[in-house]
Motif scaffolding. Structure first.
Motif, PDB file in Angstrom:
ATOM      1  N   LEU A  91      49.439  45.101  30.327  1.00 33.85           N
ATOM      2  CA  LEU A  91      49.519  43.874  31.191  1.00 33.85           C
ATOM      3  C   LEU A  91      47.997  43.085  30.561  1.00 33.85           C
ATOM      4  CD1 LEU A  91      50.797  44.704  34.645  1.00 33.85           C
ATOM      5  CD2 LEU A  91      51.868  43.365  32.832  1.00 33.85           C
ATOM      6  N   GLY A  92      47.305  43.728  29.642  1.00 40.36           N
ATOM      7  CA  GLY A  92      46.161  43.042  28.875  1.00 40.36           C
ATOM      8  C   GLY A  92      44.986  43.230  29.816  1.00 40.36           C
ATOM      9  N   TYR A  93      44.702  44.335  30.662  1.00 46.63           N
ATOM     10  CA  TYR A  93      43.643  44.499  31.362  1.00 46.63           C
ATOM     11  C   TYR A  93      42.780  45.763  30.742  1.00 46.63           C
ATOM     12  CZ  TYR A  93      45.758  41.850  35.234  1.00 46.63           C
ATOM     13  OH  TYR A  93      46.240  40.972  35.764  1.00 46.63           O
ATOM     14  N   ASP A  94      41.533  45.738  30.578  1.00 45.08           N
ATOM     15  CA  ASP A  94      40.878  46.736  29.864  1.00 45.08           C
ATOM     16  C   ASP A  94      40.515  48.029  30.926  1.00 45.08           C
ATOM     17  OD1 ASP A  94      38.852  48.646  28.907  1.00 45.08           O
ATOM     18  OD2 ASP A  94      37.680  47.151  28.470  1.00 45.08           O
ATOM     19  N   ALA A  95      41.769  48.866  31.145  1.00 43.73           N
ATOM     20  CA  ALA A  95      41.847  49.980  31.863  1.00 43.73           C
ATOM     21  C   ALA A  95      40.507  50.883  31.880  1.00 43.73           C
ATOM     22  CB  ALA A  95      42.774  50.691  31.671  1.00 43.73           C
TER      23      ALA A  95
ATOM     24  N   TYR B  89      39.957  50.594  35.907  1.00 41.32           N
ATOM     25  CA  TYR B  89      40.650  51.429  36.672  1.00 41.32           C
ATOM     26  C   TYR B  89      39.741  51.973  37.578  1.00 41.32           C
ATOM     27  CZ  TYR B  89      43.812  55.482  37.592  1.00 41.32           C
ATOM     28  OH  TYR B  89      44.287  56.474  38.280  1.00 41.32           O
ATOM     29  N   SER B  90      40.593  52.353  39.021  1.00 38.48           N
ATOM     30  CA  SER B  90      39.656  52.585  40.096  1.00 38.48           C
ATOM     31  C   SER B  90      40.304  53.751  40.799  1.00 38.48           C
ATOM     32  CB  SER B  90      39.172  51.535  40.981  1.00 38.48           C
ATOM     33  OG  SER B  90      40.061  50.833  41.183  1.00 38.48           O
ATOM     34  N   GLY B  91      41.196  54.421  39.996  1.00 37.16           N
ATOM     35  CA  GLY B  91      41.725  55.448  40.716  1.00 37.16           C
ATOM     36  C   GLY B  91      43.443  55.267  41.295  1.00 37.16           C
TER      37      GLY B  91
ATOM     38  N   ILE C  75      41.440  49.086  45.035  1.00 35.23           N
ATOM     39  CA  ILE C  75      42.269  48.214  44.171  1.00 35.23           C
ATOM     40  C   ILE C  75      41.278  47.723  43.201  1.00 35.23           C
ATOM     41  CG2 ILE C  75      43.225  46.003  44.303  1.00 35.23           C
ATOM     42  CD1 ILE C  75      43.771  46.280  47.037  1.00 35.23           C
ATOM     43  N   PRO C  76      41.814  47.934  42.007  1.00 33.02           N
ATOM     44  CA  PRO C  76      41.184  47.275  40.785  1.00 33.02           C
ATOM     45  C   PRO C  76      40.633  45.869  40.829  1.00 33.02           C
ATOM     46  CG  PRO C  76      43.113  48.107  40.033  1.00 33.02           C
ATOM     47  CD  PRO C  76      43.215  48.284  41.544  1.00 33.02           C
ATOM     48  N   ASN C  77      39.613  45.411  40.470  1.00 31.52           N
ATOM     49  CA  ASN C  77      39.146  43.978  40.504  1.00 31.52           C
ATOM     50  C   ASN C  77      39.322  43.211  39.359  1.00 31.52           C
ATOM     51  OD1 ASN C  77      37.676  41.815  41.344  1.00 31.52           O
ATOM     52  ND2 ASN C  77      35.892  42.543  40.863  1.00 31.52           N
ATOM     53  N   VAL C  78      40.696  42.740  39.370  1.00 32.68           N
ATOM     54  CA  VAL C  78      41.188  42.104  38.146  1.00 32.68           C
ATOM     55  C   VAL C  78      41.569  40.704  38.490  1.00 32.68           C
ATOM     56  CG1 VAL C  78      41.854  44.342  36.963  1.00 32.68           C
ATOM     57  CG2 VAL C  78      43.500  42.809  38.093  1.00 32.68           C
TER      58      VAL C  78
ATOM     59  N   CYS D  76      51.609  46.235  39.041  1.00 29.27           N
ATOM     60  CA  CYS D  76      51.978  44.669  38.814  1.00 29.27           C
ATOM     61  C   CYS D  76      51.465  43.953  40.332  1.00 29.27           C
ATOM     62  CB  CYS D  76      53.516  44.939  39.004  1.00 29.27           C
ATOM     63  SG  CYS D  76      53.941  45.499  36.949  1.00 29.27           S
ATOM     64  N   LYS D  77      51.618  44.221  41.305  1.00 30.16           N
ATOM     65  CA  LYS D  77      51.135  44.119  42.491  1.00 30.16           C
ATOM     66  C   LYS D  77      49.533  43.463  42.283  1.00 30.16           C
ATOM     67  CE  LYS D  77      51.430  43.027  47.097  1.00 30.16           C
ATOM     68  NZ  LYS D  77      52.381  42.276  47.904  1.00 30.16           N
ATOM     69  N   VAL D  78      48.765  44.036  41.720  1.00 25.18           N
ATOM     70  CA  VAL D  78      47.234  44.069  41.462  1.00 25.18           C
ATOM     71  C   VAL D  78      47.246  42.628  40.458  1.00 25.18           C
ATOM     72  CG1 VAL D  78      45.371  44.745  40.180  1.00 25.18           C
ATOM     73  CG2 VAL D  78      46.452  46.189  42.158  1.00 25.18           C
ATOM     74  N   ALA D  79      48.248  42.816  39.532  1.00 24.82           N
ATOM     75  CA  ALA D  79      48.408  41.740  38.539  1.00 24.82           C
ATOM     76  C   ALA D  79      48.886  40.374  39.225  1.00 24.82           C
ATOM     77  CB  ALA D  79      49.134  42.256  37.503  1.00 24.82           C
ATOM     78  N   GLY D  80      49.447  40.282  40.420  1.00 25.22           N
ATOM     79  CA  GLY D  80      49.757  39.137  40.979  1.00 25.22           C
ATOM     80  C   GLY D  80      51.045  38.639  40.800  1.00 25.22           C
TER      81      GLY D  80
END
Lengths: 415, 415
Positions: free
Chosen positions: A66-70, A74-76, A235-238, A262-266
């Motif tokens: 999804l384009g994030y720098d895991a 990534y936070s667990g 929750i990862p801060n993205v 996907c939820k985190v990605a909105g």
């Protein structure tokens, strides 16, 4: 003309050559005319979900795709899985993946899945566990929810919590359930371990003589007499995709971990009847849901778990069956979306080896069909064919910019 | 034997498949025997100027192709364009790209280019504007210079200036010219906005009844009654190429932005009669200048703007014409430099789509011919052919070390 995109992720679909398939990979051995058609119409390549040689979990791989720098965000696992299971996790909460399990009187794990306890029994137990009260002086509370069979999630809520705590789950039968230990010397780590140990102890008391477990014992089923925790996460801060690319997006996935990402990605999480996250999922219902979601969205992620499950079980034949079902989904997508206005990308989130039964760090094939791709010579969708493609070898986190660029949604840098 | 290199950058030459070209790209459709010969003699690949999927401006792309990490060092467009226009910009100065434009009495922009005002008119106006005095209490002064037609640059000089200011140029006809606003709450941002707003106000007063504008009105031409600013920038803090690689280098480019980047890199800016930065440029004069410059330099950057202009205008045929002219330059270079001692690299600074008219984030082809390259099987210079080349897919900032390595100019790391 509004350009749109579907990212079709087949969990663990990529593999290594398998001796019993005459050293073909399951993708190479499967009959998959539609995936081949996408490769033929498109531009192909290989993706390192995280980095060359790094075996990724589905959580970090999906974050990357999804384009994030895991590696940075990534936070667990815990919070992602809890979110994906419908638990309301808040930014400072620390959440865990849990199992209902069976231990003996010395706390030695006899069955990590409590005989794959039914959803019904697990729901009754979870209802009782939810009533446990934490001591007021701890200044914390919790949400506990069972998901599928023995699986559950737990979110701790309160000030000064930390993910720097170990697992209570030894992840091995024959070992003792662990006391949760802080992983650093911070106040927050110690506090979180204390709260969690206290809570798990209370859980054990409730489970001990619970009518559900007494009934299970009467029928010779292993009692769910402990909750094991692992994967402390926040929750990862993205930023959501809508903010980064200005797209409206939806997710078709049954696996809680993927739904959580996907939820985190909105993204809007679609519920699909019959989608189970298992090889018995209703494949075509998911494909239909993706096409439906695309009507109101710019970007749809479509995730299928089945190929991964077969690989973990070491079942090459079952993996080929899953791939052929996935191919039928590809056929439906090709039939229903116009490649003159929709980009259709197919990939896997990681390689899962049918031989080792593990996620592996080998790159995964990618094919992107759509109106303005630089179509290449690749004619088949598999690991070796796509490696000859025009995309070359890219990183997981590059894929989303590539797709969004085709949609005209990436921002120019410079003048 | 002294090894040398020419980096030939055709601005925006890379493209996507175009329907009216039977889904070929302009490069694929053009007759370009010399570029093909360079590909055939060389090693080819694809370059992500900045990152996969990121559409770059020519300023950041040129920075990257000269080996700089544009994501780190880029500090806005204005100072680069001013430098490239021959304005002496100093390290703490904040400079802007400007337009002479036409507004109505309510400051609504009617024409962002003041009817593409002539160089002659613009020069007269700029001369008057240069006489404006800033209030002494502001402790700042400025340089203003018109460049080509409606284009101009402005450099503010003085203590405590900042690039954290917005544009006065709304970049849209029908919208009001903006008050410049600070983009942060710093003293410097507020101070810079105040100086700039004051200066632009004074400019407007000078322009209002200027004889040039009265003359224009008499002839029915739109008056240049406002100066619009955008792209606040400072000089990027980078080491010159001479210091990094120990090379003497020169730049043949007409586009001010590209000249500015080369200036920052410490390259000698060559003036070429007839080089205009437009499709009407004297292509062969530039090629001759490059060969000439190579006599006294190790490294020459040769930049041609024409293909980009055609793409922005959506003119595939004109783009093909530009490419064929660029090919003739390639032929001249092949003819005049010996590939036994000179490396000849051809690339584009970014993809510009003839369909969207925009810079796009698709990678660009690169071919490097010269004595010791690992020649590959690629026989044509275009997006799809080069994707099969031996260089694979590299980042823009990797190219310069690759070239300098061939020249024996990169430093060993380790023992």
């Amino acid at each position: 003309l509004r350009l749109k995109a579907i990212l079709f992720i087949a969990d663990g679909m990529a593999d290594r050559p398998v001796k019993e398939l005459s050293w073909k990979t399951p993708l190479e051995a499967a009959r998959k005319p539609s995936l081949n058609q996408i490769a033929k119409a498109g531009i192909c390549g290989m993706v390192d979900p995280i980095a060359s040689g790094t075996p990724p979990g589905s959580d970090v791989a999906t974050l990357a795709l999804l384009g994030y720098d895991a590696l940075k965000v990534y936070s667990g696992r815990g919070a992602l899985e809890a979110l994906g299971s419908g638990v309301k996790v808040q930014p400072a909460d620390v959440a865990f993946r849990c199992n209902f399990a069976t231990v003996n009187q010395k706390s030695v794990v006899l069955d990590r899945r409590a005989g794959r306890i039914s959803n019904e029994d697990a729901t009754k137990l979870a209802r009782s566990l939810s009533k446990v009260k934490l001591r007021k002086s701890l200044n914390a509370d919790f949400l506990f929810k069972n998901t599928i069979q023995h699986r559950a999630v737990l979110a701790l809520h309160g000030p000064k919590l930390s993910t720097a705590v170990g697992d209570s789950d030894p992840e091995k039968v024959g070992e003792k359930a662990r006391q949760v230990k802080p992983l650093d010397s911070s106040f927050e780590g110690k506090r979180t371990a204390k709260i969690l140990n206290g809570l798990l102890h209370e859980f054990q008391k409730v489970l001990k003589n619970h009518p559900v477990n007494e009934e299970r014992l009467r029928h010779g089923s292993p009692p769910a007499n402990i909750v094991l925790c692992r994967g402390a996460g926040t929750i990862p801060n993205v930023k959501p995709l809508s903010q980064i690319y200005g797209v409206k997006s939806a997710c078709i996935a049954a696996a809680p971990l993927v739904r959580g990402v996907c939820k985190v990605a909105g993204m809007k999480l679609m519920d699909v009847k019959g989608a189970t996250g298992t090889p018995q999922t209703d494949y075509m219902a998911k494909a239909r849901a993706a096409v439906q979601a695309l009507k109101s969205c710019d970007f749809v992620l479509l995730h299928v778990k089945a190929a991964d499950v077969a690989s973990h079980d070491g079942k090459a034949k079952q993996k080929i069956d899953a791939i052929e079902n996935i191919d039928r989904m590809g056929g439906y997508l090709l039939d229903k979306v116009g490649l003159d206005s929709t980009y259709l990308a197919v990939t896997a989130d990681h390689t899962t080896s049918t031989v080792t039964g593990n996620h592996e760090g080998d790159p995964v094939p990618i094919a992107i069909a759509g109106p303005y791709v630089r179509r290449d010579d690749v004619e088949k969708y598999d690991e070796r064919s796509c490696a000859k493609g025009g995309l070359g070898r890219i990183r997981g986190l590059d894929l989303m910019p590539v797709l969004m660029n085709f949609l005209g949604k990436t921002k120019k840098f410079g003048a």
